[in-house]
Design a protein around this motif. Structure first.
Motif, PDB file in Angstrom:
ATOM      1  N   ALA A  99     -71.766  24.932 -59.438  1.00 27.83           N
ATOM      2  CA  ALA A  99     -72.884  25.306 -60.318  1.00 27.83           C
ATOM      3  C   ALA A  99     -74.218  25.088 -59.606  1.00 27.83           C
ATOM      4  O   ALA A  99     -75.116  25.944 -59.671  1.00 27.83           O
ATOM      5  CB  ALA A  99     -72.828  24.508 -61.611  1.00 27.83           C
ATOM      6  N   ALA A 100     -74.353  23.955 -58.919  1.00 22.89           N
ATOM      7  CA  ALA A 100     -75.589  23.686 -58.173  1.00 22.89           C
ATOM      8  C   ALA A 100     -75.795  24.737 -57.091  1.00 22.89           C
ATOM      9  O   ALA A 100     -76.917  25.215 -56.885  1.00 22.89           O
ATOM     10  CB  ALA A 100     -75.536  22.283 -57.562  1.00 22.89           C
ATOM     11  N   TRP A 101     -74.718  25.116 -56.417  1.00 27.58           N
ATOM     12  CA  TRP A 101     -74.803  26.129 -55.364  1.00 27.58           C
ATOM     13  C   TRP A 101     -75.247  27.474 -55.953  1.00 27.58           C
ATOM     14  O   TRP A 101     -76.071  28.177 -55.366  1.00 27.58           O
ATOM     15  CB  TRP A 101     -73.450  26.264 -54.668  1.00 27.58           C
ATOM     16  CG  TRP A 101     -73.489  27.165 -53.488  1.00 27.58           C
ATOM     17  CD1 TRP A 101     -72.995  28.436 -53.406  1.00 27.58           C
ATOM     18  CD2 TRP A 101     -74.063  26.881 -52.211  1.00 27.58           C
ATOM     19  NE1 TRP A 101     -73.228  28.957 -52.150  1.00 27.58           N
ATOM     20  CE2 TRP A 101     -73.875  28.019 -51.397  1.00 27.58           C
ATOM     21  CE3 TRP A 101     -74.709  25.774 -51.672  1.00 27.58           C
ATOM     22  CZ2 TRP A 101     -74.308  28.079 -50.083  1.00 27.58           C
ATOM     23  CZ3 TRP A 101     -75.146  25.836 -50.355  1.00 27.58           C
ATOM     24  CH2 TRP A 101     -74.947  26.967 -49.578  1.00 27.58           C
ATOM     25  N   ALA A 102     -74.720  27.810 -57.123  1.00 24.66           N
ATOM     26  CA  ALA A 102     -75.090  29.068 -57.772  1.00 24.66           C
ATOM     27  C   ALA A 102     -76.562  29.084 -58.165  1.00 24.66           C
ATOM     28  O   ALA A 102     -77.200  30.136 -58.182  1.00 24.66           O
ATOM     29  CB  ALA A 102     -74.212  29.303 -58.999  1.00 24.66           C
ATOM     30  N   LEU A 103     -77.116  27.916 -58.467  1.00 25.61           N
ATOM     31  CA  LEU A 103     -78.516  27.826 -58.865  1.00 25.61           C
ATOM     32  C   LEU A 103     -79.476  27.718 -57.687  1.00 25.61           C
ATOM     33  O   LEU A 103     -80.600  28.242 -57.737  1.00 25.61           O
ATOM     34  CB  LEU A 103     -78.719  26.627 -59.796  1.00 25.61           C
ATOM     35  CG  LEU A 103     -78.000  26.706 -61.140  1.00 25.61           C
ATOM     36  CD1 LEU A 103     -78.149  25.376 -61.878  1.00 25.61           C
ATOM     37  CD2 LEU A 103     -78.524  27.862 -61.971  1.00 25.61           C
ATOM     38  N   GLY A 105     -78.375  27.628 -53.995  1.00 27.01           N
ATOM     39  CA  GLY A 105     -77.917  28.079 -52.682  1.00 27.01           C
ATOM     40  C   GLY A 105     -78.578  29.398 -52.324  1.00 27.01           C
ATOM     41  O   GLY A 105     -79.451  29.893 -53.039  1.00 27.01           O
ATOM     42  N   PRO A 106     -78.145  30.002 -51.218  1.00 27.92           N
ATOM     43  CA  PRO A 106     -78.678  31.326 -50.874  1.00 27.92           C
ATOM     44  C   PRO A 106     -78.408  32.290 -52.031  1.00 27.92           C
ATOM     45  O   PRO A 106     -77.304  32.340 -52.561  1.00 27.92           O
ATOM     46  CB  PRO A 106     -77.871  31.719 -49.640  1.00 27.92           C
ATOM     47  CG  PRO A 106     -77.367  30.431 -49.087  1.00 27.92           C
ATOM     48  CD  PRO A 106     -77.158  29.526 -50.272  1.00 27.92           C
ATOM     49  N   GLY A 107     -79.397  32.979 -52.462  1.00 33.85           N
ATOM     50  CA  GLY A 107     -79.238  33.885 -53.599  1.00 33.85           C
ATOM     51  C   GLY A 107     -79.154  33.155 -54.928  1.00 33.85           C
ATOM     52  O   GLY A 107     -78.732  33.723 -55.931  1.00 33.85           O
ATOM     53  N   GLY A 108     -79.575  31.892 -54.958  1.00 33.99           N
ATOM     54  CA  GLY A 108     -79.489  31.087 -56.177  1.00 33.99           C
ATOM     55  C   GLY A 108     -80.266  31.691 -57.335  1.00 33.99           C
ATOM     56  O   GLY A 108     -81.286  32.352 -57.143  1.00 33.99           O
ATOM     57  N   VAL A 111     -83.803  28.789 -57.887  1.00 33.83           N
ATOM     58  CA  VAL A 111     -84.684  28.831 -56.720  1.00 33.83           C
ATOM     59  C   VAL A 111     -83.793  28.983 -55.491  1.00 33.83           C
ATOM     60  O   VAL A 111     -83.169  28.023 -55.044  1.00 33.83           O
ATOM     61  CB  VAL A 111     -85.549  27.560 -56.592  1.00 33.83           C
ATOM     62  CG1 VAL A 111     -86.534  27.703 -55.433  1.00 33.83           C
ATOM     63  CG2 VAL A 111     -86.304  27.268 -57.881  1.00 33.83           C
ATOM     64  N   PRO A 112     -83.689  30.197 -54.951  1.00 28.90           N
ATOM     65  CA  PRO A 112     -82.803  30.421 -53.820  1.00 28.90           C
ATOM     66  C   PRO A 112     -83.195  29.589 -52.599  1.00 28.90           C
ATOM     67  O   PRO A 112     -84.364  29.295 -52.373  1.00 28.90           O
ATOM     68  CB  PRO A 112     -82.989  31.914 -53.508  1.00 28.90           C
ATOM     69  CG  PRO A 112     -83.613  32.503 -54.712  1.00 28.90           C
ATOM     70  CD  PRO A 112     -84.366  31.397 -55.391  1.00 28.90           C
ATOM     71  N   ASP A 113     -82.175  29.213 -51.856  1.00 24.30           N
ATOM     72  CA  ASP A 113     -82.301  28.562 -50.551  1.00 24.30           C
ATOM     73  C   ASP A 113     -82.787  27.125 -50.571  1.00 24.30           C
ATOM     74  O   ASP A 113     -83.187  26.590 -49.543  1.00 24.30           O
ATOM     75  CB  ASP A 113     -83.188  29.391 -49.611  1.00 24.30           C
ATOM     76  CG  ASP A 113     -82.592  30.752 -49.331  1.00 24.30           C
ATOM     77  OD1 ASP A 113     -81.361  30.825 -49.124  1.00 24.30           O
ATOM     78  OD2 ASP A 113     -83.342  31.741 -49.316  1.00 24.30           O
ATOM     79  N   LEU A 114     -82.775  26.470 -51.731  1.00 23.15           N
ATOM     80  CA  LEU A 114     -83.121  25.047 -51.737  1.00 23.15           C
ATOM     81  C   LEU A 114     -81.948  24.190 -51.260  1.00 23.15           C
ATOM     82  O   LEU A 114     -82.134  23.051 -50.878  1.00 23.15           O
ATOM     83  CB  LEU A 114     -83.577  24.586 -53.122  1.00 23.15           C
ATOM     84  CG  LEU A 114     -84.973  24.996 -53.550  1.00 23.15           C
ATOM     85  CD1 LEU A 114     -85.314  24.408 -54.913  1.00 23.15           C
ATOM     86  CD2 LEU A 114     -86.017  24.588 -52.527  1.00 23.15           C
ATOM     87  N   LEU A 115     -80.735  24.759 -51.314  1.00 20.91           N
ATOM     88  CA  LEU A 115     -79.553  24.067 -50.790  1.00 20.91           C
ATOM     89  C   LEU A 115     -78.924  24.917 -49.691  1.00 20.91           C
ATOM     90  O   LEU A 115     -78.923  26.143 -49.763  1.00 20.91           O
ATOM     91  CB  LEU A 115     -78.492  23.875 -51.882  1.00 20.91           C
ATOM     92  CG  LEU A 115     -78.699  22.767 -52.898  1.00 20.91           C
ATOM     93  CD1 LEU A 115     -77.597  22.817 -53.960  1.00 20.91           C
ATOM     94  CD2 LEU A 115     -78.721  21.403 -52.231  1.00 20.91           C
ATOM     95  N   SER A 116     -78.418  24.223 -48.687  1.00 19.88           N
ATOM     96  CA  SER A 116     -77.630  24.895 -47.662  1.00 19.88           C
ATOM     97  C   SER A 116     -76.405  24.020 -47.385  1.00 19.88           C
ATOM     98  O   SER A 116     -76.302  22.898 -47.860  1.00 19.88           O
ATOM     99  CB  SER A 116     -78.453  25.114 -46.391  1.00 19.88           C
ATOM    100  OG  SER A 116     -78.848  23.887 -45.839  1.00 19.88           O
ATOM    101  N   ARG A 117     -75.487  24.563 -46.630  1.00 20.58           N
ATOM    102  CA  ARG A 117     -74.280  23.804 -46.294  1.00 20.58           C
ATOM    103  C   ARG A 117     -74.525  22.991 -45.035  1.00 20.58           C
ATOM    104  O   ARG A 117     -75.234  23.410 -44.143  1.00 20.58           O
ATOM    105  CB  ARG A 117     -73.098  24.739 -46.076  1.00 20.58           C
ATOM    106  CG  ARG A 117     -72.705  25.462 -47.342  1.00 20.58           C
ATOM    107  CD  ARG A 117     -71.308  26.048 -47.205  1.00 20.58           C
ATOM    108  NE  ARG A 117     -70.983  26.823 -48.385  1.00 20.58           N
ATOM    109  CZ  ARG A 117     -70.417  26.310 -49.473  1.00 20.58           C
ATOM    110  NH1 ARG A 117     -70.126  25.052 -49.524  1.00 20.58           N
ATOM    111  NH2 ARG A 117     -70.158  27.085 -50.503  1.00 20.58           N
ATOM    112  N   ASN A 118     -73.917  21.803 -45.010  1.00 18.84           N
ATOM    113  CA  ASN A 118     -74.008  20.934 -43.821  1.00 18.84           C
ATOM    114  C   ASN A 118     -73.274  21.569 -42.661  1.00 18.84           C
ATOM    115  O   ASN A 118     -72.377  22.298 -42.763  1.00 18.84           O
ATOM    116  CB  ASN A 118     -73.414  19.551 -44.109  1.00 18.84           C
ATOM    117  CG  ASN A 118     -74.393  18.701 -44.872  1.00 18.84           C
ATOM    118  OD1 ASN A 118     -75.588  18.794 -44.691  1.00 18.84           O
ATOM    119  ND2 ASN A 118     -73.867  17.878 -45.750  1.00 18.84           N
TER     120      ASN A 118
END
Length: 118
Positions: A99-103, A105-108, A111-118
């Motif tokens: 859910a956090a990734w959907a909100l 992550g890229p294309g969230g 706010v898109p791109d606030l999370l990325s993968r390690n």
């Protein structure tokens, strides 16, 4: 990453501290922005496969004119991050993290791109 310490990074804190001190009261837009920051920090803490985009988090502070070094701002973000982390954990790590990734992550959706993968 420990939410209680909010050790984002020295660079982020310096960027955020360049914003004038926050007022005693915050606009709804500022509170919404702080909520997004807290959700991303909670997700990065609860979901070790994710990392926050520190540059964009800093830019949110600049855009909405709040500093994470302001004790009131810090208290709001830490309290909300704890709530969001508990929500992620209550949903189950897989569902909460997705859910956090959907909100954020890229294309969230939020706010898109606030999370990325390690």
């Amino acid at each position: 990453m420990k939410i209680t310490a909010l050790c984002l990074s020295t660079a982020t804190i310096h960027l955020l501290s360049s914003v004038p001190g926050a007022a005693q009261t915050f606009t709804q837009s500022q509170r919404n922005a702080m909520n997004h920051v807290s959700q991303v920090l909670a997700a990065a803490t609860a979901c070790p496969e994710y990392k926050p985009n520190l540059v964009l988090l800093a830019l949110i502070g600049v855009q909405y004119k709040f500093s994470i070094e302001d004790p009131k701002v810090n208290a709001i973000i830490v309290a909300k991050a704890k709530e969001h982390k508990a929500g992620i954990e209550a949903a189950g790590k897989t569902i909460g993290c997705l859910a956090a990734w959907a909100l954020y992550g890229p294309g969230g959706q939020n706010v898109p791109d606030l999370l990325s993968r390690n």
